[in-house]
Design a protein around this motif. Structure first.
Motif, mmCIF file in Angstrom:
data_model
loop_
_atom_site.group_PDB
_atom_site.id
_atom_site.type_symbol
_atom_site.label_atom_id
_atom_site.label_comp_id
_atom_site.label_asym_id
_atom_site.label_seq_id
_atom_site.Cartn_x
_atom_site.Cartn_y
_atom_site.Cartn_z
ATOM 1 N N ASN A 246 0.663 -1.473 0.153
ATOM 2 C CA ASN A 246 -0.474 0.083 0.068
ATOM 3 C C ASN A 246 0.936 1.097 -0.034
ATOM 4 O O ASN A 246 0.210 2.489 -0.037
ATOM 5 C CB ASN A 246 -1.109 0.344 0.570
ATOM 6 C CG ASN A 246 -0.205 0.169 2.344
ATOM 7 O OD1 ASN A 246 1.080 -0.254 2.909
ATOM 8 N ND2 ASN A 246 -0.875 0.120 3.396
ATOM 9 N N VAL A 247 2.040 0.887 -0.217
ATOM 10 C CA VAL A 247 3.054 2.084 -0.318
ATOM 11 C C VAL A 247 3.901 1.742 -0.869
ATOM 12 O O VAL A 247 4.462 0.476 -1.419
ATOM 13 C CB VAL A 247 3.713 3.260 1.173
ATOM 14 C CG1 VAL A 247 2.302 3.854 1.677
ATOM 15 C CG2 VAL A 247 4.898 1.682 2.088
ATOM 16 N N ASP A 248 4.764 2.867 -1.385
ATOM 17 C CA ASP A 248 6.119 2.802 -2.466
ATOM 18 C C ASP A 248 7.277 1.738 -1.195
ATOM 19 O O ASP A 248 7.762 2.038 -1.134
ATOM 20 C CB ASP A 248 6.478 3.446 -2.604
ATOM 21 C CG ASP A 248 7.421 2.968 -4.229
ATOM 22 O OD1 ASP A 248 8.439 2.143 -4.681
ATOM 23 O OD2 ASP A 248 8.270 4.273 -4.984
ATOM 24 N N ARG A 249 7.903 0.578 -2.436
ATOM 25 C CA ARG A 249 8.346 -0.350 -1.263
ATOM 26 C C ARG A 249 9.584 -1.020 -2.016
ATOM 27 O O ARG A 249 9.794 -0.427 -2.872
ATOM 28 C CB ARG A 249 7.832 -1.775 -1.251
ATOM 29 C CG ARG A 249 6.592 -1.453 -0.161
ATOM 30 C CD ARG A 249 6.995 -1.204 1.263
ATOM 31 N NE ARG A 249 5.608 -1.971 2.141
ATOM 32 C CZ ARG A 249 5.507 -1.299 3.187
ATOM 33 N NH1 ARG A 249 6.810 -0.472 3.787
ATOM 34 N NH2 ARG A 249 4.715 -1.253 3.940
ATOM 35 N N ASP B 295 13.102 -1.568 -6.608
ATOM 36 C CA ASP B 295 12.525 -0.777 -6.700
ATOM 37 C C ASP B 295 11.848 -0.188 -7.766
ATOM 38 O O ASP B 295 10.927 0.498 -8.044
ATOM 39 C CB ASP B 295 12.936 0.521 -5.573
ATOM 40 C CG ASP B 295 12.193 1.757 -5.334
ATOM 41 O OD1 ASP B 295 11.285 1.372 -4.949
ATOM 42 O OD2 ASP B 295 12.266 3.014 -5.262
ATOM 43 N N ASP B 296 11.918 -0.950 -9.201
ATOM 44 C CA ASP B 296 11.897 0.439 -10.334
ATOM 45 C C ASP B 296 10.047 0.163 -10.395
ATOM 46 O O ASP B 296 9.684 0.736 -11.190
ATOM 47 C CB ASP B 296 12.596 -0.933 -11.332
ATOM 48 C CG ASP B 296 13.779 -1.421 -11.782
ATOM 49 O OD1 ASP B 296 14.346 -0.267 -11.211
ATOM 50 O OD2 ASP B 296 14.576 -1.851 -12.488
ATOM 51 N N GLY C 126 10.413 0.522 3.025
ATOM 52 C CA GLY C 126 9.520 2.575 2.140
ATOM 53 C C GLY C 126 10.574 2.668 1.743
ATOM 54 O O GLY C 126 11.867 2.555 2.320
ATOM 55 N N CYS C 127 10.553 3.596 0.984
ATOM 56 C CA CYS C 127 10.950 4.316 -0.046
ATOM 57 C C CYS C 127 11.736 5.142 0.963
ATOM 58 O O CYS C 127 12.859 6.040 0.735
ATOM 59 C CB CYS C 127 10.566 4.575 -1.295
ATOM 60 S SG CYS C 127 10.390 3.448 -2.283
ATOM 61 N N SER C 128 10.434 5.310 1.627
ATOM 62 C CA SER C 128 10.978 6.962 2.536
ATOM 63 C C SER C 128 11.201 6.579 4.151
ATOM 64 O O SER C 128 10.407 5.633 4.343
ATOM 65 C CB SER C 128 10.800 8.377 2.268
ATOM 66 O OG SER C 128 8.982 7.898 2.685
#
Length: 84
Positions: free
Chosen positions: A19-22, A33-34, A57-59
């Motif tokens: 549900n979030v960028d991983r 992470d493409d 997560g990315c952040s």
């Protein structure tokens, strides 16, 4: 399994979710992470190695749930993995 090719995925089409960028990572081997929320990674495990899988997560503030899909990819000696 040791020496097997594996597919790790957060993509819904493969049975995963996020549900979030991983970022999907096999520590010391490869990361991906493409695909944003739908990261996917193929790797072949060494015959004698134990690997650590990391999903983050990315952040720093990226928190949420995910479902990781893992599939062992078998070779097909008759059709040469679909290349014939």
């Amino acid at each position: 399994m040791a020496g097997d090719a594996c597919e790790l995925s957060l993509r819904a089409a493969d049975g995963g979710t996020a549900n979030v960028d991983r970022v999907l990572e096999v520590v010391g081997v490869a990361s991906n992470d493409d695909c944003g929320r739908a990261s996917r990674l193929d790797f072949t495990s060494a015959a004698t190695a134990t690997r650590t899988l990391r999903v983050r997560g990315c952040s720093v503030n990226a928190q949420g749930s995910f479902t990781l899909a893992c599939r062992r990819m078998l070779s097909d000696p008759i059709f040469r993995n679909g290349s014939d």
